[in-house]
Scaffold this active site. Structure first.
Site, short mmCIF file in Angstrom:
data_model
loop_
_atom_site.label_atom_id
_atom_site.label_comp_id
_atom_site.label_asym_id
_atom_site.label_seq_id
_atom_site.Cartn_x
_atom_site.Cartn_y
_atom_site.Cartn_z
N GLU A 90 89.96 49.36 -31.05
CA GLU A 90 89.03 50.16 -31.84
C GLU A 90 87.83 49.33 -32.32
O GLU A 90 86.85 49.88 -32.81
CB GLU A 90 89.74 50.79 -33.03
N ARG A 123 101.58 57.61 -36.86
CA ARG A 123 100.73 57.06 -37.91
C ARG A 123 101.60 56.72 -39.12
O ARG A 123 101.80 57.54 -40.01
CB ARG A 123 99.63 58.05 -38.28
N ASN A 158 88.19 57.09 -32.37
CA ASN A 158 87.32 57.40 -33.50
C ASN A 158 86.74 56.15 -34.13
O ASN A 158 85.55 56.09 -34.43
CB ASN A 158 87.98 58.27 -34.58
N ASP A 159 87.53 55.11 -34.33
CA ASP A 159 86.96 53.89 -34.88
C ASP A 159 86.09 53.16 -33.86
O ASP A 159 85.07 52.58 -34.20
CB ASP A 159 88.06 52.96 -35.40
N HIS A 206 91.55 63.07 -42.12
CA HIS A 206 92.98 63.33 -42.07
C HIS A 206 93.28 64.82 -41.99
O HIS A 206 94.20 65.24 -41.28
CB HIS A 206 93.66 62.72 -43.30
N ARG A 235 102.26 52.84 -35.04
CA ARG A 235 101.15 51.98 -35.47
C ARG A 235 101.51 51.35 -36.81
O ARG A 235 101.87 52.05 -37.77
CB ARG A 235 99.86 52.80 -35.62
N ARG A 263 82.28 57.51 -39.81
CA ARG A 263 82.92 58.76 -39.39
C ARG A 263 83.29 59.66 -40.55
O ARG A 263 83.74 60.79 -40.35
CB ARG A 263 84.16 58.47 -38.54
N CYS A 271 94.32 58.55 -27.06
CA CYS A 271 94.97 59.68 -27.75
C CYS A 271 94.00 60.43 -28.64
O CYS A 271 92.84 60.06 -28.79
CB CYS A 271 96.14 59.19 -28.59
#
Length: 928
Positions: free
Chosen positions: A741, A603, A764-765, A493, A639, A775, A811
């Site tokens: 993801e 988010r 990322n996921d 984050h 999301r 990660r 993104c």
């Protein structure tokens, strides 16, 4: 030597389980000591013997009882039950209370624990008798009744006399054995906190009094004669008891120093042997211990390119180039009362506070050991040794006797030691002052009269920290010039927030960062697409070059921003959109000012984090509506709540799971937390009520579902959405999309695309699950790369499946990385969503991209062996196909000044673009 046969009774009815079969390595491998376990068939824990309660966990899941022979027994109800924060437990005793065998100690709700804990199996461990051999009197698998004899062992009189003594066996030393030996300090770091803590553990394990004596050509014989003489003060600065961590560090032992190791007690020779072996064993470099060979080699190559005085390397979380002093992140000490009238009460308060902090450290140490993080566990062990240091405790009690409060007394006792360490010549010991400061703060916090404030001196500084929480980052982000973290990953984050603000940031730099000092350092996180450098001593020539580069960057940024509101068309005529990733309405306004074509990812979990209760329907509705209004008719993709794994809510107790990233998170939580999700749905529906449609015919406010694995989950969400809309009298449903993801979602994109209004690839996921690399693990950050051919093939499969059915977007960092972003655009996505600060630069780069020329290279790129090969190939393309970006134009440049986008070669046949919307951040990096 006489011995006594001793017994321990079963503290509850249940099934006997060998400790080696307990599904937790901390217990199974004997790290806590020998013992046994019971799988309970009742709901009350009883005392297994007569004794005194010496510790009750704050969360009530664990109790330590000292029997009449000074043996300390840990009774731990269930596994991972500390995470329940006391829910389901009722303590029936208090610390200091005498109990008899069979007395009830704690009640627990077995059904409640079974639903939320890892296991109910309850270890019973002898924590201060690691060499004691316990004999089970009941066979494994047998049901034992409460009060039935469970264990027996032979306890020698000497062992009984020394068990549980905090001074590592002082009673045994009077008439015990004597042994000594010599050692040469082998560690390059000398005798620092972690090995000192291990010496203390050796003394306790063998129940001896252990002393280290720094020897020299002119003093070793004299010290040998005078050892143990209370009247001798001549050599106090040359010897130290292992019971005192501060005294051991005061010896100032460095590599090559000789020491005499002296022990008194029944196991003196064994203790001396263990201590000398420890001291003569060189330690691995802690900064490299958990780094894979590839990362080490690459880091060394990067370090060799560092100019002027050396530097430290890290992974680029957010690109930039800044100069400023290094400042270690540190919260100001909490304010505490200065004085107190009741001396005895303050002593008891200090004892209680030290016990509470020790409990926290034990839990942290156990968690580190269970996760295989031995170096981290050793740090917590060293902190426990500091906390139990008799010298520090004595200094604090002396201050209490002088009228100080417990909190103020602890501050003064540790402050003197902190200053002594910092004023010394040993850089390593000076760095250990930070450990003491941390313990100083933790104990004082329990006496605080108000919340602590951030220390001053951050303005224009490069902030250094092991890690930061999002709230800590936000508190300092507007003041600092850059950020360097010892741990962390590219998709944490804080990394996401740093990119959103355009704040230069390096992560995964290792513990060596925490000992770095500089009044004028250079943070260069432009790097080679992955690495950046913190230069600790740039020379005048380097500083002049940095000034020139910053001027060039400012001109280029001005040029890019001037064209930020213009549409994006590639050299081969493809229309692309560049949207923004945001978390709040304020960031939506920033995105609009930056020229975003919409919001590709809002988010929503940031509305729920860092607070004690969930946001209300009205609070959520206002936030979502304000974001849409800020974008003035452009699409905003929100999301749905993505909680779980690394994102936890203090007011939402999630079930414990061995692999949180594979557990209940995202849409999977909906069925167990319906109120939370349906309140969010209602807020989104109300926020989107009566809004006009966008140019693409979809609603302005759009919803995206995280962690979807198959089309059935999407259908279920759409049904819930329709039901909530009907109850609110809303006829037009918002556009509903899926976040890609989970690998199965990418492979089944054709099914999802028939049901969804858009797809959005969360790189990322998707990378994490495709490569089976967490990660959040810093040591894997370099290898967790979206440009791995396997991940790229999953993305290609998603694009093929969605082609002609619904738009697809990407993104985050993958979209903002010039290499990855250009490749993804060539693969067929037509929207890249990045942090607001990157929009102008990304748009400028896409305008110079010949997507067709790069698409023609896709088959050869996807056939490469790994992500490093793909990155190298793209770098070579940037050197052969891409022309130099003139200073001050709107190009995106790399560290070498070359433009990182495909250019004027003949167009190949690219896959038709599809998209809108967008996902989460990737594992790649960004550049300014």
């Amino acid at each position: 030597m006489s011995s006594t046969l001793r017994f321990l009774r079963a503290p509850m009815r249940g099934v006997v389980v060998p400790l080696t079969e307990v599904p937790d390595p901390v217990f199974a491998e004997g790290a806590m000591g020998p013992g046994i376990a019971i799988d309970p068939l009742g709901e009350t824990l009883h005392a297994p013997c007569n004794g005194e309660i010496i510790q009750c966990a704050r969360t009530a899941h664990a109790i330590t009882l000292r029997d009449d022979a000074n043996h300390e027994w840990l009774l731990h109800i269930g596994l991972d039950t500390v995470d329940l924060d006391g829910d389901g437990f009722e303590l029936l005793v208090a610390t200091g209370e005498r109990v008899s065998a069979g007395d009830p100690l704690c009640r627990f709700d077995a059904d409640r624990l079974a639903q939320r804990a890892k296991a109910l199996v309850t270890p019973i461990v002898l924590t201060n008798g690691p060499d004691t051999t316990l004999e089970a009197l009941v066979a494994p698998g047998t049901i034992v009744e409460m009060g039935e004899d469970l264990l027996q062992w032979q306890a020698t009189s000497a062992a009984v006399a020394t068990a549980g003594l905090d001074d590592a066996g002082s009673e045994a030393s009077a008439n015990g054995e004597f042994a000594s030996g010599e050692a040469v300090i082998a560690s390059a770091s000398g005798l620092h906190a972690r090995p000192a803590a291990r010496l203390r553990a050796i003394a306790r394990q063998h129940a001896v009094e252990l002393t280290l004596i720094r020897t020299g050509e002119d003093q070793s014989a004299e010290i040998d004669i005078d050892i143990g003489n209370d009247n001798d003060n001549d050599n106090d600065n040359a010897k130290a008891s292992a019971a005192s961590l501060s005294a051991l560090l005061n010896l100032g032992l460095v590599q090559g120093d000789r020491v005499r190791v002296v022990a008194r007690g029944s196991s003196a020779q064994a203790a001396v042997d263990a201590a000398t072996t420890l001291l003569e064993t060189a330690e691995a470099d802690a900064t490299q211990r958990d780094v894979p060979p590839q990362s080490q080699a690459e880091g060394q190559r990067q370090a060799s390119r560092t100019s002027g005085g050396g530097g430290l390397t890290g992974l680029v979380a957010s690109a930039g180039l800044v100069v400023g002093p290094l400042v270690r992140y540190e919260m100001a000490l909490p304010p505490v009362p200065d004085s107190a009238a009741d001396t005895e009460q303050e002593r008891e308060a200090l004892t209680s506070a030290l016990r509470d902090v020790d409990t926290t450290l034990v839990q942290a140490m156990q968690a580190a050991q269970a996760g295989g993080q031995q170096a981290e566990a050793e740090i917590f062990e060293a902190h426990r040794a500091w906390l139990d240091d008799p010298d520090l405790r004595g200094a604090a009690e002396a201050e209490i006797d002088n009228g100080r409060s417990a909190g103020r007394a602890w501050f003064l006792a540790l402050e003197r030691e902190i200053q002594r360490l910092r004023d010394g010549d040993n850089a390593l010991l000076a760095a250990r002052a930070d450990d003491l400061r941390d313990l100083q703060r933790q104990v004082m916090q329990l006496f605080a009269t108000e919340a602590a404030a951030i220390i001053s001196g951050l303005d224009g500084a490069i902030l250094v920290a092991r890690e930061l929480t999002p709230s800590q980052f936000v508190a300092v982000a507007d003041r600092i010039a850059g950020l360097c973290l010892a741990s962390g990953g590219l998709t944490s984050h804080v990394s996401i927030l740093a990119r959103a603000r355009g704040l230069p940031c390096l992560v995964a730099m290792g513990d060596g960062l925490l000992e770095a000092r500089s009044d004028n350092a250079c943070l260069d996180s432009r790097g080679d697409g992955r690495h950046g450098v913190l230069e600790l001593a740039p020379d005048a020539q380097r500083l002049a070059a940095i000034d020139a580069e910053q001027v060039r960057q400012r001109r280029q940024t001005e040029s890019e921003r001037a064209a930020a509101f213009e549409p994006v068309t590639t050299l081969d005529g493809r229309r692309l959109h560049v949207a923004a990733n945001i978390a709040t309405r304020a960031e939506a306004r920033s995105a609009a000012r930056s020229g975003a074509d919409g919001v590709g990812l809002m988010r929503s979990e940031f509305l729920f984090l860092e607070r004690q209760t969930a946001p209300t329907l009205a609070e959520q509705q206002a936030e979502y509506r304000a974001a849409v209004e800020a974008m003035d008719g452009k699409p905003v993709v929100v999301r749905l709540l993505d909680i779980g794994a690394d994102k936890q809510l203090p007011y939402l107790r999630l079930p414990a799971t061995p692999n949180p990233a594979l557990g209940e998170r995202g849409v999977r939580l909906w069925q167990t937390q319906p109120a939370l999700f349906e309140t969010q749905l209602d807020a989104l529906l109300e926020a989107g009520r009566d809004l006009p449609l966008c140019e693409d015919g979809l609603t302005a406010l759009r919803l995206m579902v995280p962690m979807v694995a198959d089309v059935g989950e999407l259908r279920w969400v759409r049904q819930r959405l329709a039901s909530r809309a009907a109850s609110l009298g809303i006829e037009r449903l918002p556009a509903l999309g899926v976040m890609i993801e989970v690998p199965t979602a990418a492979l089944c994109a054709d099914d999802l695309a028939r049901e969804a209004d858009f797809l959005s690839i969360g790189t990322n996921d998707l990378t994490q699950y495709a490569l089976a690399m967490d990660r959040e693990v810093a040591s894997l950050a370099l290898r967790s790369d979206v440009l791995h051919p396997g991940v790229l093939r999953l993305i290609a499969s998603c694009l093929d499946g969605a082609s002609g059915q619904c738009p697809v977007a990407v993104c985050g960092a993958a979209a903002g990385d010039p290499l990855a972003g250009a490749l993804l655009a060539a693969m067929g996505v037509d929207e890249l969503s990045v942090e607001p600060g990157r929009i102008a630069a990304v748009k400028a780069g896409l305008r110079r991209l010949d997507a067709g020329a790069l698409a023609a290279r896709l088959p050869s790129l996807l056939a490469l062996a790994d992500a490093a090969a793909v990155r190298q190939a793209l770098q070579e393309l940037s050197g052969s196909l891409l022309e130099e970006a003139p200073a001050g134009d709107d190009g995106v440049t790399g560290a070498s000044g070359q433009r990182v986008e495909a250019a004027h070669s003949s167009p190949g046949e690219a896959k038709p673009g599809t998209g809108s919307a967008d996902p989460d951040a990737s594992h790649t990096t960004t550049r300014s």
